[in-house]
Design a protein around this motif. Sequence first.
Motif, mmCIF file in Angstrom:
data_model
loop_
_atom_site.group_PDB
_atom_site.id
_atom_site.type_symbol
_atom_site.label_atom_id
_atom_site.label_comp_id
_atom_site.label_asym_id
_atom_site.label_seq_id
_atom_site.Cartn_x
_atom_site.Cartn_y
_atom_site.Cartn_z
ATOM 1 N N ARG A 169 0.827 -1.213 0.000
ATOM 2 C CA ARG A 169 0.000 0.000 0.000
ATOM 3 C C ARG A 169 0.859 1.260 0.000
ATOM 4 N NH1 ARG A 169 -4.358 2.896 0.557
ATOM 5 N NH2 ARG A 169 -4.543 4.499 2.162
ATOM 6 N N MET A 170 1.895 1.294 0.848
ATOM 7 C CA MET A 170 2.732 2.489 0.936
ATOM 8 C C MET A 170 3.478 2.741 -0.380
ATOM 9 S SD MET A 170 2.072 3.773 3.819
ATOM 10 C CE MET A 170 0.444 3.022 3.909
ATOM 11 N N PHE A 171 3.957 1.671 -1.004
ATOM 12 C CA PHE A 171 4.643 1.800 -2.291
ATOM 13 C C PHE A 171 3.687 2.384 -3.318
ATOM 14 C CE2 PHE A 171 8.411 0.224 -4.652
ATOM 15 C CZ PHE A 171 8.026 0.566 -5.939
ATOM 16 N N GLY A 172 2.452 1.874 -3.346
ATOM 17 C CA GLY A 172 1.463 2.384 -4.295
ATOM 18 C C GLY A 172 1.154 3.854 -4.065
ATOM 19 N N LEU A 173 1.009 4.251 -2.789
ATOM 20 C CA LEU A 173 0.715 5.652 -2.478
ATOM 21 C C LEU A 173 1.871 6.567 -2.868
ATOM 22 C CD1 LEU A 173 -1.057 5.410 0.992
ATOM 23 C CD2 LEU A 173 -2.024 6.371 -1.108
ATOM 24 N N VAL A 174 3.100 6.148 -2.576
ATOM 25 C CA VAL A 174 4.261 6.968 -2.931
ATOM 26 C C VAL A 174 4.351 7.138 -4.443
ATOM 27 C CG1 VAL A 174 6.795 7.003 -2.967
ATOM 28 C CG2 VAL A 174 5.582 6.495 -0.840
ATOM 29 N N GLU A 175 4.047 6.075 -5.183
ATOM 30 C CA GLU A 175 4.042 6.169 -6.656
ATOM 31 C C GLU A 175 3.029 7.209 -7.123
ATOM 32 O OE1 GLU A 175 5.671 5.296 -9.140
ATOM 33 O OE2 GLU A 175 6.635 3.359 -8.919
ATOM 34 N N VAL A 176 1.845 7.193 -6.527
ATOM 35 C CA VAL A 176 0.810 8.165 -6.916
ATOM 36 C C VAL A 176 1.256 9.582 -6.575
ATOM 37 C CG1 VAL A 176 -1.524 8.987 -6.414
ATOM 38 C CG2 VAL A 176 -1.117 6.556 -6.783
ATOM 39 N N PHE A 177 1.768 9.793 -5.360
ATOM 40 C CA PHE A 177 2.234 11.123 -4.968
ATOM 41 C C PHE A 177 3.360 11.595 -5.875
ATOM 42 C CE2 PHE A 177 -0.213 10.814 -1.109
ATOM 43 C CZ PHE A 177 -0.407 12.131 -0.741
ATOM 44 N N ARG A 178 4.261 10.688 -6.211
ATOM 45 C CA ARG A 178 5.388 11.040 -7.093
ATOM 46 C C ARG A 178 4.877 11.550 -8.438
ATOM 47 N NH1 ARG A 178 9.236 8.145 -10.634
ATOM 48 N NH2 ARG A 178 7.839 6.362 -10.736
ATOM 49 N N ARG A 179 3.909 10.849 -8.990
ATOM 50 C CA ARG A 179 3.372 11.225 -10.299
ATOM 51 C C ARG A 179 2.556 12.507 -10.221
ATOM 52 N NH1 ARG A 179 0.279 7.021 -11.056
ATOM 53 N NH2 ARG A 179 -1.660 8.037 -10.462
ATOM 54 N N GLU A 180 1.671 12.598 -9.222
ATOM 55 C CA GLU A 180 0.778 13.750 -9.140
ATOM 56 C C GLU A 180 1.533 15.034 -8.782
ATOM 57 O OE1 GLU A 180 -2.270 13.752 -10.146
ATOM 58 O OE2 GLU A 180 -2.185 11.590 -10.548
ATOM 59 N N LEU A 181 2.556 14.928 -7.933
ATOM 60 C CA LEU A 181 3.348 16.108 -7.588
ATOM 61 C C LEU A 181 4.128 16.595 -8.801
ATOM 62 C CD1 LEU A 181 4.366 18.133 -5.541
ATOM 63 C CD2 LEU A 181 6.058 16.445 -4.774
ATOM 64 N N ALA A 182 4.683 15.673 -9.576
ATOM 65 C CA ALA A 182 5.395 16.058 -10.798
ATOM 66 C C ALA A 182 4.451 16.760 -11.770
ATOM 67 C CB ALA A 182 6.015 14.824 -11.455
ATOM 68 N N ASN A 183 3.237 16.241 -11.922
ATOM 69 C CA ASN A 183 2.261 16.863 -12.824
ATOM 70 C C ASN A 183 1.880 18.264 -12.342
ATOM 71 O OD1 ASN A 183 2.213 14.598 -14.445
ATOM 72 N ND2 ASN A 183 0.413 13.706 -13.466
ATOM 73 N N LYS A 184 1.675 18.400 -11.029
ATOM 74 C CA LYS A 184 1.293 19.695 -10.474
ATOM 75 C C LYS A 184 2.391 20.726 -10.701
ATOM 76 C CE LYS A 184 -0.703 22.842 -7.885
ATOM 77 N NZ LYS A 184 -1.919 23.571 -8.315
ATOM 78 N N LEU A 185 3.646 20.353 -10.437
ATOM 79 C CA LEU A 185 4.746 21.297 -10.607
ATOM 80 C C LEU A 185 4.988 21.602 -12.088
ATOM 81 C CD1 LEU A 185 7.227 20.014 -7.878
ATOM 82 C CD2 LEU A 185 6.014 22.198 -7.909
ATOM 83 N N ALA A 186 4.812 20.599 -12.950
ATOM 84 C CA ALA A 186 4.968 20.838 -14.389
ATOM 85 C C ALA A 186 3.925 21.856 -14.871
ATOM 86 C CB ALA A 186 4.842 19.527 -15.161
ATOM 87 N N ASP A 187 2.684 21.719 -14.396
ATOM 88 C CA ASP A 187 1.638 22.694 -14.748
ATOM 89 C C ASP A 187 2.007 24.081 -14.235
ATOM 90 O OD1 ASP A 187 0.131 20.728 -15.945
ATOM 91 O OD2 ASP A 187 -1.192 20.413 -14.214
ATOM 92 N N TYR A 188 2.560 24.136 -13.037
ATOM 93 C CA TYR A 188 2.945 25.421 -12.444
ATOM 94 C C TYR A 188 4.027 26.092 -13.294
ATOM 95 C CZ TYR A 188 4.541 28.889 -9.075
ATOM 96 O OH TYR A 188 4.893 30.065 -8.473
ATOM 97 N N TYR A 189 5.031 25.312 -13.669
ATOM 98 C CA TYR A 189 6.112 25.886 -14.487
ATOM 99 C C TYR A 189 5.597 26.366 -15.843
ATOM 100 C CZ TYR A 189 9.637 24.158 -11.213
ATOM 101 O OH TYR A 189 10.408 23.934 -10.090
ATOM 102 N N ARG A 190 4.675 25.596 -16.434
ATOM 103 C CA ARG A 190 4.119 26.015 -17.717
ATOM 104 C C ARG A 190 3.362 27.342 -17.578
ATOM 105 N NH1 ARG A 190 3.491 20.358 -18.699
ATOM 106 N NH2 ARG A 190 1.483 20.319 -17.617
ATOM 107 N N SER A 191 2.734 27.555 -16.441
ATOM 108 C CA SER A 191 1.998 28.801 -16.235
ATOM 109 C C SER A 191 2.923 30.009 -16.137
ATOM 110 C CB SER A 191 1.154 28.705 -14.959
ATOM 111 O OG SER A 191 1.960 28.780 -13.797
ATOM 112 N N LEU A 192 4.208 29.749 -15.856
ATOM 113 C CA LEU A 192 5.178 30.849 -15.746
ATOM 114 C C LEU A 192 5.794 31.207 -17.092
ATOM 115 C CD1 LEU A 192 7.083 29.775 -12.521
ATOM 116 C CD2 LEU A 192 5.254 31.441 -12.708
#
Length: 343
Positions: free
Chosen positions: A319-342
């Motif tokens: 379960r923890m491995f699965g959650l970390v994978e999701v956080f890793r992906r979603e955080l990268a997507n969020k920051l990528a969107d943020y950088y694109r907005s700049l």
Amino acid sequence: MLTDRQKIILSLIIQNYTSNGQPVGSKKLMDEGVNASSATIRNDMKVLEEYGLLEKTHSSSGRIPSMKGYRYYVDHLLKPDKVARQEIDQIRLSLKKDIHEIDDIIRHSAEMLSQVTSYTAFSLGPEMKDRKLTGFRIVPLNDKQILAIIVTDRGNVESQVFRIPENVASSDLEKMVKIINDRLVGEPLATVYQKLRTEIPMILHRYFQTTEGVSRLFDVILNEAFEEKVYVSGGMNILNFNQGPDIHQIKSMYTLVQDPNELVRLLIPFTDPVHIRIGNELENELLQNMSLIQANYDIEGHGTGVIGLLGPANMPYSRMFGLVEVFRRELANKLADYYRSLD
């Protein structure tokens, strides 16, 4: 090394023990679907114990995993759980909050991961070496304090209150701002760092009669732009996993969790997308019964960040491995969107 049945038995014992904390016996394994007699299962458990992968809590008990058993399971048998769609949606929704700075996104991700798991979470932003210093201001707060504000071209904003050295006048502060704006704003942070060590000391001697207080203040303020911002959330959760009665050990653990810098030292460079260290691999005797899941996330053109999760060695790894994978992906997507907005 292990037969297929022994691998299944080890996996089931670890999955059961990490779920309920109870030793696992042969009858439970038969109920879980192991297609063998109770005597055969006990014999396989004895073999796993001889290999050092299982332990007994007492002579007539079922078995529990050893640290070596967890290590074998993580390396050879672990299959990450699929995170439920509802949980993924909740993570995405939380990351979509109206956050205006990169540091806030990174800090918030650590808080979320800690809340979801009840463990200690770490979050480190993308590397900053290619970013530029784009803004610097000093705001006087009173006769003894100033607020220094540093901005980079990718939205990182650092602000901190500093005490003014006794031998630094307000006119000195104005000169300092002018030097930074003339010489350093617009430069990559790597260049700023280099100039702080070479060119700037000579300029300070030219502008100030005595440079001791100014030089120290100057250096401290701008070093804020180079700190790798690692956010730690849920540090006190570590105390929940320390089951020993040793008061000295509890005090030492409390001291550890009160010092984020000590916790940050647990993070090490690695090349795998997700890396797990268990027990003595953490190289801290206070954490010998704990595990750290550490994951990289990449943002094209902006570097690599890290998230980490520190919890008990008997954490539910799938379960923890699965959650970390999701956080890793979603955080990268969020920051990528943020950088694109700049851009």
